[in-house]
Design a protein around this motif. Structure first.
Motif, PDB file in Angstrom:
ATOM      1  N   PRO A  21       0.800  -1.240   0.000  1.00 23.26           N
ATOM      2  CA  PRO A  21       0.000   0.000   0.000  1.00 23.26           C
ATOM      3  C   PRO A  21       0.826   1.280   0.000  1.00 23.26           C
ATOM      4  O   PRO A  21       0.287   2.351  -0.280  1.00 23.26           O
ATOM      5  CB  PRO A  21      -0.826  -0.129   1.283  1.00 23.26           C
ATOM      6  CG  PRO A  21      -0.914  -1.595   1.534  1.00 23.26           C
ATOM      7  CD  PRO A  21       0.414  -2.124   1.107  1.00 23.26           C
ATOM      8  N   ASP A  22       2.127   1.193   0.284  1.00 21.11           N
ATOM      9  CA  ASP A  22       2.973   2.396   0.222  1.00 21.11           C
ATOM     10  C   ASP A  22       2.885   3.048  -1.158  1.00 21.11           C
ATOM     11  O   ASP A  22       3.001   4.270  -1.283  1.00 21.11           O
ATOM     12  CB  ASP A  22       4.439   2.034   0.488  1.00 21.11           C
ATOM     13  CG  ASP A  22       4.708   1.650   1.936  1.00 21.11           C
ATOM     14  OD1 ASP A  22       3.737   1.516   2.712  1.00 21.11           O
ATOM     15  OD2 ASP A  22       5.891   1.466   2.284  1.00 21.11           O
ATOM     16  N   ALA A  23       2.686   2.221  -2.179  1.00 16.29           N
ATOM     17  CA  ALA A  23       2.700   2.723  -3.557  1.00 16.29           C
ATOM     18  C   ALA A  23       1.568   3.699  -3.840  1.00 16.29           C
ATOM     19  O   ALA A  23       1.646   4.461  -4.816  1.00 16.29           O
ATOM     20  CB  ALA A  23       2.636   1.553  -4.539  1.00 16.29           C
ATOM     21  N   THR A  24       0.528   3.694  -3.019  1.00 17.48           N
ATOM     22  CA  THR A  24      -0.623   4.572  -3.257  1.00 17.48           C
ATOM     23  C   THR A  24      -0.646   5.768  -2.306  1.00 17.48           C
ATOM     24  O   THR A  24      -1.611   6.526  -2.298  1.00 17.48           O
ATOM     25  CB  THR A  24      -1.939   3.797  -3.094  1.00 17.48           C
ATOM     26  OG1 THR A  24      -2.065   3.338  -1.744  1.00 17.48           O
ATOM     27  CG2 THR A  24      -1.981   2.604  -4.038  1.00 17.48           C
ATOM     28  N   ARG A  25       0.404   5.942  -1.514  1.00 16.96           N
ATOM     29  CA  ARG A  25       0.435   7.036  -0.536  1.00 16.96           C
ATOM     30  C   ARG A  25       1.320   8.160  -1.060  1.00 16.96           C
ATOM     31  O   ARG A  25       2.534   8.021  -1.144  1.00 16.96           O
ATOM     32  CB  ARG A  25       0.965   6.526   0.806  1.00 16.96           C
ATOM     33  CG  ARG A  25       0.121   5.429   1.441  1.00 16.96           C
ATOM     34  CD  ARG A  25      -1.191   5.950   1.974  1.00 16.96           C
ATOM     35  NE  ARG A  25      -1.003   6.957   3.005  1.00 16.96           N
ATOM     36  CZ  ARG A  25      -0.799   6.665   4.284  1.00 16.96           C
ATOM     37  NH1 ARG A  25      -0.749   5.411   4.685  1.00 16.96           N
ATOM     38  NH2 ARG A  25      -0.646   7.644   5.160  1.00 16.96           N
ATOM     39  N   ASN A  68       3.302   7.222  -5.557  1.00 18.50           N
ATOM     40  CA  ASN A  68       4.470   7.366  -4.707  1.00 18.50           C
ATOM     41  C   ASN A  68       5.702   7.309  -5.594  1.00 18.50           C
ATOM     42  O   ASN A  68       5.995   6.276  -6.207  1.00 18.50           O
ATOM     43  CB  ASN A  68       4.518   6.261  -3.650  1.00 18.50           C
ATOM     44  CG  ASN A  68       5.557   6.519  -2.582  1.00 18.50           C
ATOM     45  OD1 ASN A  68       6.625   7.071  -2.855  1.00 18.50           O
ATOM     46  ND2 ASN A  68       5.268   6.119  -1.358  1.00 18.50           N
ATOM     47  N   LEU A  69       6.416   8.420  -5.685  1.00 15.42           N
ATOM     48  CA  LEU A  69       7.571   8.531  -6.564  1.00 15.42           C
ATOM     49  C   LEU A  69       8.878   8.195  -5.857  1.00 15.42           C
ATOM     50  O   LEU A  69       9.941   8.285  -6.469  1.00 15.42           O
ATOM     51  CB  LEU A  69       7.663   9.958  -7.121  1.00 15.42           C
ATOM     52  CG  LEU A  69       6.502  10.399  -8.021  1.00 15.42           C
ATOM     53  CD1 LEU A  69       6.549  11.904  -8.244  1.00 15.42           C
ATOM     54  CD2 LEU A  69       6.525   9.652  -9.346  1.00 15.42           C
ATOM     55  N   CYS A  70       8.805   7.806  -4.598  1.00 14.60           N
ATOM     56  CA  CYS A  70      10.007   7.582  -3.801  1.00 14.60           C
ATOM     57  C   CYS A  70      10.357   6.104  -3.641  1.00 14.60           C
ATOM     58  O   CYS A  70      11.280   5.765  -2.897  1.00 14.60           O
ATOM     59  CB  CYS A  70       9.836   8.219  -2.422  1.00 14.60           C
ATOM     60  SG  CYS A  70       9.606  10.006  -2.476  1.00 14.60           S
ATOM     61  N   THR A  73      13.091   0.312  -7.402  1.00 16.56           N
ATOM     62  CA  THR A  73      12.607  -0.652  -8.394  1.00 16.56           C
ATOM     63  C   THR A  73      12.016  -1.892  -7.727  1.00 16.56           C
ATOM     64  O   THR A  73      11.257  -2.630  -8.348  1.00 16.56           O
ATOM     65  CB  THR A  73      13.744  -1.075  -9.336  1.00 16.56           C
ATOM     66  OG1 THR A  73      14.862  -1.527  -8.554  1.00 16.56           O
ATOM     67  CG2 THR A  73      14.180   0.105 -10.194  1.00 16.56           C
ATOM     68  N   ASN A  74      12.355  -2.121  -6.455  1.00 18.74           N
ATOM     69  CA  ASN A  74      11.771  -3.234  -5.698  1.00 18.74           C
ATOM     70  C   ASN A  74      10.488  -2.832  -4.987  1.00 18.74           C
ATOM     71  O   ASN A  74       9.977  -3.592  -4.158  1.00 18.74           O
ATOM     72  CB  ASN A  74      12.778  -3.767  -4.677  1.00 18.74           C
ATOM     73  CG  ASN A  74      14.001  -4.364  -5.330  1.00 18.74           C
ATOM     74  OD1 ASN A  74      13.905  -4.987  -6.393  1.00 18.74           O
ATOM     75  ND2 ASN A  74      15.160  -4.178  -4.721  1.00 18.74           N
ATOM     76  N   ALA A  75       9.973  -1.639  -5.305  1.00 20.08           N
ATOM     77  CA  ALA A  75       8.721  -1.139  -4.740  1.00 20.08           C
ATOM     78  C   ALA A  75       8.789  -0.954  -3.225  1.00 20.08           C
ATOM     79  O   ALA A  75       7.801  -1.144  -2.515  1.00 20.08           O
ATOM     80  CB  ALA A  75       7.551  -2.048  -5.106  1.00 20.08           C
ATOM     81  N   ILE A  76       9.967  -0.573  -2.724  1.00 18.57           N
ATOM     82  CA  ILE A  76      10.104  -0.261  -1.304  1.00 18.57           C
ATOM     83  C   ILE A  76      10.708   1.130  -1.170  1.00 18.57           C
ATOM     84  O   ILE A  76      11.315   1.657  -2.106  1.00 18.57           O
ATOM     85  CB  ILE A  76      10.976  -1.293  -0.557  1.00 18.57           C
ATOM     86  CG1 ILE A  76      12.386  -1.316  -1.163  1.00 18.57           C
ATOM     87  CG2 ILE A  76      10.344  -2.666  -0.603  1.00 18.57           C
ATOM     88  CD1 ILE A  76      13.346  -2.179  -0.383  1.00 18.57           C
ATOM     89  N   LEU A  77      10.535   1.721   0.000  1.00 12.63           N
ATOM     90  CA  LEU A  77      11.134   3.025   0.256  1.00 12.63           C
ATOM     91  C   LEU A  77      12.608   2.837   0.578  1.00 12.63           C
ATOM     92  O   LEU A  77      12.969   2.064   1.474  1.00 12.63           O
ATOM     93  CB  LEU A  77      10.438   3.712   1.430  1.00 12.63           C
ATOM     94  CG  LEU A  77       9.049   4.297   1.161  1.00 12.63           C
ATOM     95  CD1 LEU A  77       8.466   4.831   2.464  1.00 12.63           C
ATOM     96  CD2 LEU A  77       9.101   5.392   0.114  1.00 12.63           C
ATOM     97  N   ALA A  78      13.447   3.561  -0.151  1.00 17.01           N
ATOM     98  CA  ALA A  78      14.877   3.453   0.107  1.00 17.01           C
ATOM     99  C   ALA A  78      15.258   4.220   1.366  1.00 17.01           C
ATOM    100  O   ALA A  78      16.236   3.890   2.040  1.00 17.01           O
ATOM    101  CB  ALA A  78      15.668   3.991  -1.086  1.00 17.01           C
TER     102      ALA A  78
END
Length: 229
Positions: A21-25, A68-70, A73-78
């Motif tokens: 769900p981070d991807a939609t925040r 979420n632009l942050c 490529t692994n769809a996690i927050l760096a």
């Protein structure tokens, strides 16, 4: 919202929590304790609560809703992961933790386990517990911090306008930042009080974090151009 369930190691033995769900925040609420680590990675701005109109601070991670632009490529927050993301799907209920079993962070068979095989708290649950504690303590502290900013008339609107290579233009309204001009114009006594309270360090972290806004614009431009996902 679905009916809450108290978290139980037997009933929820197989429960997992996902970061998907981070991807939609695109705007994630923060508390004051998080400003310093969050400012290293994201612009920190203020928005108004849609129901109360009260200001609250957040990390801007995207320029439009559900973006979420942050993410890597692994769809996690760096970078730093705010408490409001860590606790997605989990809530405080008295002395206990409750869950919304239909929340996207929980309603899937992937992610990190909440409980160890012996019923003890797994690392993911310990992170959730820490996030809930941080929010519980930090929300009233943050409200007091904002009240002091408003008392000194330090909050001002910020207009963000973007033009992308594909011809798309974008304007973000209803966001706020801290005015350095107003800060530097404060009487010495007021500035000293902000310094002694620790507010001044947080203020400079917030104002310095706007340097990340061009990064978001570049990432969106690359996404629109098909250079990144």
């Amino acid at each position: 919202m679905a009916e809450m369930e108290l978290l139980d190691s037997a009933r929820h033995a197989g429960l997992r929590v996902s970061t998907k769900p981070d991807a939609t925040r695109h705007f994630v609420q923060l508390v004051a304790e998080e400003f310093l680590p969050a400012a290293l990675h994201y612009p920190i701005l203020f928005a108004r609560h849609p129901e109360t109109g009260d200001l609250y601070p957040g990390a801007l991670m995207g320029l439009v809703p559900d973006e979420n632009l942050c993410l890597t490529t692994n769809a996690i927050l760096a970078g730093y992961r705010p408490a409001d993301l860590e606790r997605q799907g989990f809530y405080v209920s008295g002395e206990n933790i409750a869950i919304d079993p239909t929340h996207p962070a929980l309603a899937q068979m992937e992610g990190d386990p909440i409980f160890e095989s012996d019923g003890g708290a797994a690392p993911a649950l310990r992170r959730v517990q820490g996030a809930l504690r941080r929010l519980h303590v930090g929300l009233p502290e943050t409200e007091q911090f904002i009240a002091r900013l408003l008392e000194h008339k330090l909050v001002e609107p910020i207009d963000l306008n973007f033009q992308f290579d594909n011809g798309e233009s974008l304007r973000l309204d209803a966001l706020y930042t801290i005015s350095l001009d107003a800060l530097h114009g404060l009487p010495d006594e007021a500035a000293q009080a902000l310094f002694r309270s620790g507010d001044l360090q947080l203020i400079y972290a917030i104002t310095g974090s706007v340097r990340h806004i061009p990064f978001l614009a570049r990432r969106r431009n690359d996404r629109l151009s098909g250079l990144v996902r």
